[in-house]
Structures are given as structure tokens and as C-alpha cells.
Design a protein around this motif. Sequence first.
Motif, PDB file in Angstrom:
ATOM      1  N   ILE A 145      24.424 -19.289  -2.623  1.00  0.00           N
ATOM      2  CA  ILE A 145      23.843 -18.727  -3.858  1.00  0.00           C
ATOM      3  C   ILE A 145      22.376 -18.339  -3.612  1.00  0.00           C
ATOM      4  O   ILE A 145      21.663 -19.079  -2.931  1.00  0.00           O
ATOM      5  N   TRP A 147      18.308 -17.249  -5.056  1.00  0.00           N
ATOM      6  CA  TRP A 147      17.356 -17.894  -5.966  1.00  0.00           C
ATOM      7  C   TRP A 147      17.041 -17.088  -7.207  1.00  0.00           C
ATOM      8  O   TRP A 147      16.346 -17.552  -8.099  1.00  0.00           O
ATOM      9  N   ARG A 156      29.095 -17.647 -11.959  1.00  0.00           N
ATOM     10  CA  ARG A 156      29.916 -16.511 -11.545  1.00  0.00           C
ATOM     11  C   ARG A 156      30.775 -16.841 -10.331  1.00  0.00           C
ATOM     12  O   ARG A 156      31.921 -16.448 -10.227  1.00  0.00           O
ATOM     13  N   LYS A 171      26.064 -24.184  -1.636  1.00  0.00           N
ATOM     14  CA  LYS A 171      24.733 -24.285  -1.003  1.00  0.00           C
ATOM     15  C   LYS A 171      23.817 -23.364  -1.808  1.00  0.00           C
ATOM     16  O   LYS A 171      23.795 -22.164  -1.625  1.00  0.00           O
ATOM     17  N   GLU A 174      17.146 -22.656  -1.360  1.00  0.00           N
ATOM     18  CA  GLU A 174      16.118 -23.694  -1.247  1.00  0.00           C
ATOM     19  C   GLU A 174      14.974 -23.468  -2.242  1.00  0.00           C
ATOM     20  O   GLU A 174      14.291 -24.397  -2.649  1.00  0.00           O
ATOM     21  N   SER A 225      20.944 -11.485   0.633  1.00  0.00           N
ATOM     22  CA  SER A 225      20.455 -10.290   1.330  1.00  0.00           C
ATOM     23  C   SER A 225      21.507  -9.735   2.288  1.00  0.00           C
ATOM     24  O   SER A 225      22.407 -10.447   2.737  1.00  0.00           O
ATOM     25  N   LEU A 247      25.711  -8.188  -2.038  1.00  0.00           N
ATOM     26  CA  LEU A 247      24.425  -8.045  -1.333  1.00  0.00           C
ATOM     27  C   LEU A 247      23.425  -7.222  -2.149  1.00  0.00           C
ATOM     28  O   LEU A 247      23.468  -7.237  -3.358  1.00  0.00           O
ATOM     29  N   CYS A 280      19.555  -7.862  -8.070  1.00  0.00           N
ATOM     30  CA  CYS A 280      20.267  -6.977  -7.129  1.00  0.00           C
ATOM     31  C   CYS A 280      20.614  -5.662  -7.785  1.00  0.00           C
ATOM     32  O   CYS A 280      20.639  -4.623  -7.146  1.00  0.00           O
ATOM     33  N   GLU A 379      15.289  -1.756  -0.403  1.00  0.00           N
ATOM     34  CA  GLU A 379      15.260  -2.662  -1.552  1.00  0.00           C
ATOM     35  C   GLU A 379      13.947  -3.441  -1.540  1.00  0.00           C
ATOM     36  O   GLU A 379      13.642  -4.128  -0.565  1.00  0.00           O
TER      37      GLU A 379
END
Length: 478
Positions: A145, A147, A156, A171, A174, A225, A247, A280, A379
Motif C-alpha cells: 500500500i 502513503w 480498496r 505491508k 513506512e 510507483s 501505478l 495517482c 508524474e
Amino acid sequence: MTQMIINGRQVDAADGRSLEVVSPVDGQVFTTIPRGQQADVDAAVQAARGALDGAWGRMTALERGRLLLRLGQSVLAHHEELARLESRDTGKPMSTARADITVLARYFEFYGGAADKVHGQTIPFQQDYSVQLIREPLGVTAHIIPWNYPAQMFGRSVAPALAMGNAAVVKPAEDACLSIIRVAELALEVGFPAGALNIVTGLGEEAGASLSRHPDINFITFTGSNEVGVLIQQAAALNAVKCVLELGGKSAHIVFDDANYRLAIPAIVKGIVHNAGQTCTAGSRLLVHQGIYADFMKALAEEFSKVRAGTPDMDLTCGPVVNKAQFDRVNRYIEKGLADGLKVVAQGGIADGVPAGGYFVKPTLFSAASHDSDLMTQEIFGPVLVALPFADEAEAIRLANATDYGLLGAVWTENGGRQQRVARGIKCGQVYINGFGAGGGVELPFGGVKKSGHGREKGFIALEEMSTTKTIIQFYGE
Ligand code: NAD
């Protein structure tokens, strides 16, 4: 110190190491999380496997659905607490964090209701044969996942997996994982069996890489990413497991000369400054018909320049970006735009009274002369919008498609034929006509094409992605 959730228990990392969590509002450390490693991932995957072989695996679809519905209710009962955690972690304005938690609850509600409505099929076959298709869980599902919307992305990714009877190992990022851990605690409180939902915190290259390469997982869903997405697909290939990749994006608005300014302008501004542009699906490119370019940009600039970035409690349209690296990256892009000769059409501001050391960026609207600058094609993941005029419909579609990404598109016109032609012409996973964003869209299939990834989440289609078909062929002749 926040703890992970493995096998129904709150635990530290096996080796006791931890990571500091920094507030984007003032750059100060405010808590720590466990720095999970291979051993923690192993324990979580083993716990998930145990849940599948145990109480969780024996539950009916109805029972799983009821648990998800209960979790949705519990999220709503803890709404303000979760919104505060989310905004503390990410720097989001409180109203954005509250909206995100509402969407999180909606995921559990939607998939809780759907769990027992996934039906099989029968297929006419040869004489004296009965053929059934049934949907089965994939097994242990891995969820990595990002941030930017931790709570929403968690809902989701995890709700459809649990609805289909998989056991999940998550996971989180961080940089922001506190709301996710809290929801996993609530899941235990409402009765999810130990091991059905496990959370391993830690760094991407440690806990994330260990999870994605783990030989005993059956599926990976990754949002993040493009660079890491490629690593995830390679890791999935090692064990021949399926992966869904959500992504990046460089989504374009296409504004024709008959567009409704009143609808388009606020949506375009919100589409790039919401969540400080760290979305995104942000509408980060703006293509405007040359006949109205000057006039439209003037009206847009007026609205854009009103935007202020502030702290969560100021609750302005825009918050800080998530961390120092993101702050430096976005500012580098703004400098690059200036160096490349793009013109600043408008700039928002930073509210008075934000703490020193916070990661606040001035929302910036550029006008470009051609589509080949880095700002037009890469991006940025910040509140930076780049506009370009186009001559006709064909050029608009060509420019919209002149990117490696293909997540979203938007067309603004009153002409019905053009709405359809352009919507079908843009190569992406979702297109809006005279609107943008639609606040979560839990029911609506979502995902990208090209380098924006593959596979679909949200809606019923996610239940198919997170399950497998078994064909049962029975001979009933004598
Ligand atoms: P990221 O790829 O750096 O990190 C995403 C997650 O992957 C984090 O949990 C991270 O710890 C983990 N990770 C990092 N390296 C890893 C590795 N080697 N192996 C396994 N896991 C690893 O992305 P980010 O910076 O957190 O998020 C921003 C990106 O996410 C943007 O490109 C954005 O467009 C994209 N995104 C896409 C969607 C979508 O639905 N398409 C939604 C949100 C964000």
C-alpha cells in the motif's frame, strides 16, 4: 510505539528494530513503528495460511460478509479518531481525512454486502455431463500500500480479498500506516479470526520485498510507483503468482470551446490541489482549445491563485506534501519548469502560521508551449498543473495519449458525439465527462493501461481479480 498485527496479536519486529514516523506538518518525529523484516513476513504469511486452514477458511460467505459489515460499522464508530490519525500521519486537511475514512467504511460495507452474492455458473457440455464453475479464494494475498491514501487504499485492496475468503498480509507504506494498524485492531475486536488479516510494517526494500518474493503467497496487489511496480511484477513471476498493479498517472483534462466553465474550473483546480496533488489520478495535464485558451486560463488562474496550503486543522484545500523527499522533488520540478521556459500563470500560497519545517509547497499553474517538457510528461505527484492549447479534436486525443501512463481522462464539452468519441479515444482506464474525481467511486471498476498498470480494483470486478475459477466436470451417465 505502534505495533504490527500478526496472527491476531500486537507485536514488535522480531529483532526489535523500529522506524521513526515524521509529521509532514513540522518535520518532527512523533512516533515509531516496527521495522519488519523477513522473519516478520514469514510469521505473517504462516499466520494467514493457518487462518485459511482454520476458522477463517471454514466460514461461509455470509459470515465473512457480516464480519466486513461489522468492521465498516466499527470504522464509522471510530471515524474521528481514525481521521485524526490519518491526517497526523499524512498532513491531510481534516475534511479530506474524514472523507477518506468514510470511503474506507464504504469499502467494508460494499464488499461485506457483496460477499455472499458471488455466484457460479453452469456450462452446457456433452451428453450426461454437468459442468459447474465455482469461485474460490486465491489463498494468501499480499497487499502493498502507498502513503498517499493509506486508509482508502487499504479498504480498496483488502476488503474484496477478505470478502472472497482470502487471508491477507498487508505491508503499508513506512511514511503513513497508523490508520491501517488501527483498523486491523478493530477487525480483531469485531471478531475476525487470528491470521485473517495481518499487518507487517517496515521499509519497502525490506518487508515489502520479502513479502512480494515470499514463496507461500498466492497473489500480490500493489499500489505505488511504476519503478517499484516493475519489481513487484518480477517478484510475482518468481513464484508464478498473479499480480494487480495500480501505478502512476499523468491524467489529462480536455477542455473544448463549448465547455461549461462553472463546472470545469473548480473541478480542475480541485483535481490537482486535493491531497497536495499526491493522487495517482490527479488531473495534472490540462489541454484547452486554442480558441478559448487565453480566456479559460485567465478564469482558471483567478480560482487557482486563491488556493492556500495549510495544516490539517486549518482545513484548507491543500495540505503539506508527505515528506522531505517529496517536498524536494516537487520543488525541483517547479524550478525545472521555470528553467525550461514554461510560464507561471498562477500560484497559490502557503497560509500564515504554518510551522517552520513543514513540507508546504505553493500550488503552481504553468502554461507550456509544447508537449515535450518533463513537466508535461512526468508524474510530479504534487500540486503542479501544466496547460497546453490544442487546435482540434484529433490533436486533443493525440496529446492526451502522448504519455506512458493511462489512468484517467476527462473531457469537458456539451457536444454529445464529441463526448463519446473523445472518451473512447483516450487510452486509459476511466474517463469522466463533464466531471472529475467522484469522491472514491467504490462501486466503479478502476485501474490503468500502459505504464499505469494492469488489473482492476473496486466494484464487483475486484471480487473476480481476488478469486479463481474452478471448473467441476461431472459425468452422471451410467
Ligand atoms: P512506492 O512505490 O515508493 O511505495 C509504495 C509501497 O511499496 C510502499 O509500501 C513501499 O514501502 C513499498 N515498496 C517500496 N519499494 C519496494 C520494494 N522494492 N519491494 C516491495 N515493496 C516496496 O510509491 P509511493 O511513493 O508510496 O506512492 C506514490 C506512487 O503511487 C505514485 O506513483 C502514484 O501515482 C502511485 N499510486 C497509484 C495509485 C493507483 O491506484 N494507480 C494510487 C495511489 C498511488
